[in-house]
Motif scaffolding. Sequence first.
Motif: not given
Lengths: 156, 1357, 138
Positions: B1224-1229, B1231-1238, B1309-1317, B1351-1353
Amino acid sequence: MAEEAMFDFIHMEAVSYVFQGGEKLAEDEAVSKLEHMGFATGYRLVERLTRESGRYKDELDIMKYICKDLWVTVYKKQIDNLRTNHQGVYVLHDNRFRFLSHMATGKQYLQYAPRYLAFTCGLVRGCLANLGVTCVVTAEVTQLPACKFQIQVQRG
Amino acid sequence: MRSSVSVILSNPPPDTTMSYPDYCTNPHHHQTLLVLVRQVGSQLKSRSFQKLYERISRVGHVKVSDSNGSQRPVWVTYRREYPVENNDWGDFQTHRRVLGIITIGQVGSQSDLNDICKQHESLKVKYSSTLYDSRCIILGLNPDGTIYEADSRNPSRGTSPEPNGGIDGGSHPPTINGHAQSTHIKKISAGSTDRDSGVYETVSSEDKPTDSDSHSESPQGMSEGMMDLKIDTNHVNGSDSGSESTSEVGCCDDSKMDSPRDSAVDSAPDSAHDTSQSSISTSASQSSRLSLQPPSNFKTRALFYPTSEHAVNIESQLQEFVSSLFWVLESKRLDKSQEKLERPPLLCAPFERKDFIGLDMDSRTNKKRCVGRLRKQLADLTLQAGLPTEAIVHYSHAADTLRNCNDWLWLAACFEGLCAASVVMLYPNLRRSFGLQRYSSLGVGGNQGGSGGIGNRSRNGAVNTNSLPTGLDPIIVKQTSKHCLSPDDIIDKYREAIVHYSKYRNAGVVETEASIKAVHVLIEQKRYLMAAEFLSNVVFINLQLSDEEKIARFNALADLYHQIGFHRKASFFRRVAAMRCVAPQNQQPDWGQCYRLLLQTLEGYKISLDPLEFRKDGSQGWPALQVQILQELVGTSRRMGQNALCTRHQAFLVCAMLPHLSESERKETANMLESLSARSGSGPAPLVVQDTGVIIPAVNFLNIPICRSVRVQPPAVGRKAEKKLSQEAEEDTGPFIFSPFSSLTSNTQRAQGKMDFDWVEGDVCEVILDLENPMPFELKVTSMMLITEGAQFESWTSTVVLKAERGPQPVTLRGRPQGAGELKITGYSSTVMGVSSNCRLKFIPHMKIPFYTINVVSALPFIQILTANSNTGSLGSERAVSEESGNLHLSLSAGETQECSVVLHNISSQPVEEISIALESKMDKTLLSQVFQYSEENIQAQLPIQPGGKASVTLYVYASSDFLCPSRMMDESLETSSLVSGSEPPSLVSGGPSSLPSRQSVATSSTRGARTRRTDSSASLLSSRSGSSVRSGSSSSTQAPSSTARTRTTLNTSACTGRTLEATMQVKYSGGSGLLADYCRSTQVTVTVDVTPSLLVTRWDVLPAELPHQCYVVLDLLNCATHEMDLHYTPTKHILIEAGDSCRVPIPIDRCPLATLTQNGSDSESGWGWSSVLGNHVASLVELRWTQGPCDTPGRASLTGITFPPATHDLITMAPIHWDVQVDGQDVVGGTENTGVVGRTLELCVGVTNTSGAPLPPLSLRLTAFQDHQNGTLNYRLDAKMTTTGATKLTTPQLAEGEEFRHCCGLVFFTAGVYKVEVTCSPAAAVTQTSFYENITPAHQHAWKFAPPLEITVTDA
Amino acid sequence: MAVCVSVIGKENSPLYIWVGNGKEELHLHYLAHTALDVIQEKVSAVNKTPGDTRELYLGLLYASEEYKVFGYTTNTRIKFVIITDAANTTLRDNEIRMMFRRLHNMYTNVVCNPFYVPGEQITSREFDKGVGALVAGN
């Protein structure tokens, strides 16, 4: 007779030992070794052999003894001819020298002949030395089995 | 030959026995006229007398032509003293009569003249019974006028008046004496023994008248007197006696014959007498006149000479004298031959006289006896008168007569005479050979000894060639005389004579002399054996003799034996004589003479006092006797007080006789020697026996002790001098040092005693002698030192004690060369038992090499090396290093550095002006330079090192070691452990189980297949190290806490054992004069470093770091030191490791830029090329430092040599691409937390930038989402849980350098959880040219990830 | 019978000397030593005197009051000297000759001993015994 053969064989062995056996020696070294054996033998031998004979008048007398008695005792034959220049050189001719008599005549062994004369040269020198005659004895072979020994008396 | 029982006819008073045998007697004496020559007066010097005597005795042979014109040889024997007793035997053998007397005197004054005359006269009286004539030679007066003229004339004048008396006595004697004789004979027959009175009567009776008439003619007499003297002299000068006698030839009558001289003489004297009267009245004293008066004086004819040189005409005078004697004799002979006596007188030997008293002289036998004896005497006279042939006839007749009347004594004499006559004819030369005087033997022993028997014999032989007196050719004689005895007869007759003599005790002397004569004949005949028999007979004759006479006798025997070549016998008697000199009964022992005699015996015993000579013919001697003689020499010389001689002889005894001495004898002779030498040591200089020129050569103890071998020692290693230039030379001759040639040459050098090393001036040099002690006791050799020639050499004396045992004992002699050049060692000097000797090698029998030659190089400095390692203390605690080579021993723990100072101490007197240091070791150069370091300049700066000064070098020693020490053992243990302890989250790696490529390998690794692969991989030249590191990843992940324990168990087996580094520090230095001569010395320090292990890297691996440009090098460190260490593995971080403990440290390092790889890795055909490059990269970045031990000794370790397996390369090397990920446009270094919504779309943008140095071929980029259940299982099957918009898999175009490729897609994402890419990109399969990758990391599946995974929560809305 | 028996080498140095006990040893040494003169003379005289029986036995060399000295020489210049008491008149020349012969035999046996170097001192028990028997006259 046995003991004569004995002497022959011992002499042969001595020669072969000096030349082949033991440490390797140069030809002349070996010859002089034999010569020395002869010297020692003669020196002692004459002590015994001259026991019965009378005092020798002079050098010639001694030479005669060598040619006759000694030669007969040792080589079972007399020297065939004795020559001298009366200035201390004596030449003893032996037409059939015992140690050469068993070799094939002719040239093939001529080169080895000296080995079989060295001992006798020493023997003669030893006898003479003990009889008070210092000398040099040389031998030469021209035609086997004849050989001649030349005695050069050292004066003074 | 000697009859066993000697018949003694009579027992006469001793005075009549002849007590002095003449040992130089000789058959020819029978033929000679005996003349006594005496020195009278006090003025005459014995030297000038001796001169005159010699001149006189040269006139031994005079020829006189007799009355019937034939030449007569007249022989004379001159004697200086002659006992009257012998004279008394004159009747028995006439040649024993003294016929003439010559006195020689020097006058300075009247009184001299007087007592000369007196002595002369008394002599005449003494021998008057036999005397014919006499002469008085007076020196100091000259015929022509001097102040003494008057006085000088006096005697002549004084004699002159009486000369008639003189004439009667002297010139007329024939007749007168004839009468005298006859009258006196009558008297004898009458029984009176006094003959002299008779003579005097006649003389005196005739003196008177002449005296009277002499007075009348006084006046002209004087002038005539003068004339006469002149005439006399120049007459004599002008013509010799020969002419004189010829002048007399004409007249046959004696009286006439004498008349001319007669008149001259008597006219002269009386006038002289007259003047004498006057002169006396004027000047001369009464006493002088009186002294001139005695009538006997007048019979003397005096000869005046100013000096003996002026006595030119003395020979002619003598001839005249002799001929006068001859004429008297001749006349007597003639008388006897003519006279026919009805009652012949009985002649007898002195001792016989008594026996005939009262005997009836008229008995036939006695008549015959008288006749026989007379005939015999006539024969004697005839022989003397020079008529041997006639004599023989007489003798033989006499012999017959005497034999008939058993007159043995005279018969013997007869035979003797017979022999004499024959000898005279057969061996005229014999007389020459009795040249040796009686005491000649007492002269220097050497010279006589010198001529051997043969010499003597040949001497006799040589005489034969001498020219004979004319007319005496033996051959002729032989022809002429038929009666002459044959050589053999002579001997037989002598033998017979001796047998007869031996019957009379009193005839001992005669017998002795007869034997000696026989011996002389036999020598002439060269029949030495028989001569020996006669001599041994002489020995038996017992005479009562004085000691002095006995000695003379033995000496004479010795001489004779010597002449017949019986040297041993000669020496035997010489020795007996010597012993006589000092016999106990001898009142005044004469040690000096004894000694001189003993010296003469040496030759007979084959002793030469020169040990060198002696050794040559020593074998010929008779040891037992030699020893005795030497002992006697010692004893005698000691009694003489000649201590030096004494010592010398004893020394010789010990030295020369050693082989013949028994143990005990050796002991005692040695003791004796020591006591003697204590009194007077014996140096190596020859001694001279005073008053005989005999030289006693030095005695050098060559055989005490015996020197078996001489070993010249090379200088000590450190002191050896080397040619500076010869350095390279030696290099290239190096291989040939042992080649036969060089060894051969070196041998020949040995033979000449040339040493193949040098000595250094000023250094202490050593020579080892192997000495053998022949003595049965401990031998003390003092002041023993080397004898050298050539270069200056200061040799030091040393004292050694040789044990009393067989076998050589080494003795070291030291010295210091004082100058450069060639030095010759020629021998050694020593002092044994007080005898100092110089032993030259060339004289030592068994020494082959006469001298040893060593080259001495000029002085060099010498440094001693002291070492100290700085931290164990300052120079105070220096350890002096043993001279030849220093030794520095260090023990360091690996990685430790120590500096130690090597101190060069110049302990010589020369400055060190040049020095060079080199390190030599078996290590390879790089390591060497790494371990040892010093500064050359520093040293050079310190030059020159003055004598006594020091210089120091600091040597830095780094205990380098290989810190990487993996071991299979550990691997195995890990192997097992990894199986049990499944997989755990890597303790080090932050972030999840990042799927490293190694990981796959690990996954497989735990399977059997994997292991097999490893094994065969290991088979394929994989070093065990790489092997371990391959799995170190997994092990790191599976490391159990018990790992330390495990490592401990494996500690001892692991490779962490110490090692030793060795190097020698070669120090070459030179200085002083040696430097100019291009010589130098070298010394060395051996440095040994024991490296004890400290830190070990047992395992290592690489892990990715948080920062993309970094990675972690993970090391398992084992502290195998004995102390805990404080390890600094990064500048900031440090850790304490217990001893023997091991721990794991991560070290962040910058990854290796590709550039370096591309640069250095080009050579690599396999991954390993790279790995080493990477290894270096790591090593260069990692440095481990620590301090440990009580004194915090610092250490450092590097990872040089570390390598990494291909699997890890990507981690170490920089990635060629740079990730730029945005959610979403913000850099990922990381260990940074990324969040998403179902249900809501997240935009994921991935940018790939080519950061590698080269354009990147197309890459396939992949986005993979998954869920990690945190139990090791990953779930990639998310179709039901999410979906993506846009491609998750695509291929980028070729990216130029620095070019960026962006790709965006959406995630729902269809369900909540911790995903990794997981974002990876790897070379596109389609891509053909993969060479690039091949280049980078060949033989391996590449993939670059964006780590840690995105990692996306996701939460429910 | 004999009081001294000596064997003398070429160079006239003694190789062996036996002296009857009770005799003044050194004196006998001197006798033997001086006898060498005579021996030398006799040997060298061989050529001169024609009538000389060139026997090894040289007979009586010389006699002193108390001793007789006999000599013998081998062709190898080894000399033997036997000294007997002059008083002992029973000893006949022939016996002396035999003694010398025996001595000569003994000597040649010594020379045949491999351990004897000609010219060295004779130290042989065998020889001692022989000499002992010789002088004992059996």
